[in-house]
Design a protein around this motif. Structure first.
Motif, PDB file in Angstrom:
ATOM      1  N   GLN A  51       0.842  -1.191   0.000  1.00  0.00           N
ATOM      2  CA  GLN A  51       0.000   0.000   0.000  1.00  0.00           C
ATOM      3  C   GLN A  51       0.885   1.253   0.000  1.00  0.00           C
ATOM      4  N   GLN A  52       2.013   1.190   0.690  1.00  0.00           N
ATOM      5  CA  GLN A  52       2.942   2.321   0.715  1.00  0.00           C
ATOM      6  C   GLN A  52       3.473   2.622  -0.686  1.00  0.00           C
ATOM      7  N   GLU A  53       3.804   1.576  -1.448  1.00  0.00           N
ATOM      8  CA  GLU A  53       4.274   1.779  -2.821  1.00  0.00           C
ATOM      9  C   GLU A  53       3.178   2.405  -3.675  1.00  0.00           C
ATOM     10  N   ARG A  54       1.953   1.986  -3.451  1.00  0.00           N
ATOM     11  CA  ARG A  54       0.841   2.569  -4.203  1.00  0.00           C
ATOM     12  C   ARG A  54       0.683   4.053  -3.872  1.00  0.00           C
ATOM     13  N   ARG A  55       0.909   4.425  -2.638  1.00  0.00           N
ATOM     14  CA  ARG A  55       0.853   5.843  -2.265  1.00  0.00           C
ATOM     15  C   ARG A  55       1.978   6.632  -2.933  1.00  0.00           C
ATOM     16  N   HIS A  56       3.153   6.012  -3.047  1.00  0.00           N
ATOM     17  CA  HIS A  56       4.259   6.670  -3.751  1.00  0.00           C
ATOM     18  C   HIS A  56       3.921   6.849  -5.230  1.00  0.00           C
ATOM     19  N   ASP A  65      -9.264  -7.888  -3.873  1.00  0.00           N
ATOM     20  CA  ASP A  65     -10.472  -8.538  -4.409  1.00  0.00           C
ATOM     21  C   ASP A  65     -10.127  -9.444  -5.587  1.00  0.00           C
ATOM     22  N   ARG A  66      -9.219  -8.986  -6.463  1.00  0.00           N
ATOM     23  CA  ARG A  66      -8.825  -9.803  -7.611  1.00  0.00           C
ATOM     24  C   ARG A  66      -8.070 -11.052  -7.185  1.00  0.00           C
ATOM     25  N   ARG A  84       1.353  -1.268 -15.580  1.00  0.00           N
ATOM     26  CA  ARG A  84       0.195  -2.165 -15.405  1.00  0.00           C
ATOM     27  C   ARG A  84      -0.618  -1.787 -14.178  1.00  0.00           C
ATOM     28  N   GLU A  85       0.058  -1.453 -13.087  1.00  0.00           N
ATOM     29  CA  GLU A  85      -0.637  -1.072 -11.846  1.00  0.00           C
ATOM     30  C   GLU A  85      -1.539   0.135 -12.094  1.00  0.00           C
ATOM     31  N   ILE A  86      -1.019   1.115 -12.789  1.00  0.00           N
ATOM     32  CA  ILE A  86      -1.797   2.329 -13.045  1.00  0.00           C
ATOM     33  C   ILE A  86      -2.940   2.040 -14.021  1.00  0.00           C
ATOM     34  N   ALA A  87      -2.646   1.316 -15.092  1.00  0.00           N
ATOM     35  CA  ALA A  87      -3.678   1.006 -16.094  1.00  0.00           C
ATOM     36  C   ALA A  87      -4.800   0.162 -15.490  1.00  0.00           C
ATOM     37  N   ASP A 131      -5.629   3.726  -2.257  1.00  0.00           N
ATOM     38  CA  ASP A 131      -6.420   2.872  -1.357  1.00  0.00           C
ATOM     39  C   ASP A 131      -7.389   2.004  -2.148  1.00  0.00           C
ATOM     40  N   ARG A 132      -8.036   2.600  -3.143  1.00  0.00           N
ATOM     41  CA  ARG A 132      -8.958   1.838  -3.987  1.00  0.00           C
ATOM     42  C   ARG A 132      -8.196   0.771  -4.784  1.00  0.00           C
ATOM     43  N   ALA A 133      -6.989   1.110  -5.251  1.00  0.00           N
ATOM     44  CA  ALA A 133      -6.175   0.148  -5.999  1.00  0.00           C
ATOM     45  C   ALA A 133      -5.788  -1.026  -5.104  1.00  0.00           C
TER      46      ALA A 133
END
Length: 145
Positions: free
Chosen positions: A3-8, A57-58, A35-38, A49-51
């Motif tokens: 989650q920290q990487e996603r915040r970065h 969920d996936r 890919r993460e962003i797309a 947070d949504r990502a």
């Protein structure tokens, strides 16, 4: 990805950094960031947070396929195996690759080890003839000029 990487990633996008620069700072491949962003809304709609929730969920997979019916399936005949190999070869697969794939497909657990090997219908039943000794090359030490 944490989650920290996603915040970065979100912070990098907000600061206008390229995917390559975000990847470099996180020590991740650029393709992972892309890919993460797309996968999670694109550069303008990415929310960490949504990502993170969507990824969790996936990750929940459907129940595994039901077990095969009781009893053992019949063994394929040599002619059937040869026919399946020929179909794969006609579709463009190299013959040896087709043989290996068909053998693995028809094995009970999807793998083969030497003790579990069985005769193959395409394998020769007699050993190859012994090689004849080669003549010495003309440049060998025995020839003097």
């Amino acid at each position: 990805m944490t989650q920290q990487e996603r915040r970065h990633i979100a912070a990098g996008l907000a600061h206008g950094l390229s995917y390559a620069e975000i990847a470099r700072r996180l020590d991740r491949p650029t393709s992972t960031i892309s890919r993460e962003i797309a996968r999670n809304g694109g550069a303008h709609a990415y929310r960490p947070d949504r990502a993170h929730r969507a990824t969790a969920d996936r990750a929940h997979r459907a129940a595994p396929a039901p077990a095969r019916a009781a009893g053992r399936p019949r063994e394929a005949t040599g002619d059937e195996i040869v026919e399946i190999v020929e179909i794969a070869v006609r579709s463009g697969m190299p013959r040896m690759t087709a043989r290996v794939h068909v053998d693995l497909l028809l094995s009970e657990d999807g793998r083969r080890t030497p003790p579990s090997s069985r005769p193959r219908p395409w394998a020769p039943t007699t050993p190859p003839p012994a090689a004849s000794p080669r003549p010495a090359p003309s440049w060998s030490a025995s020839s003097t000029t």
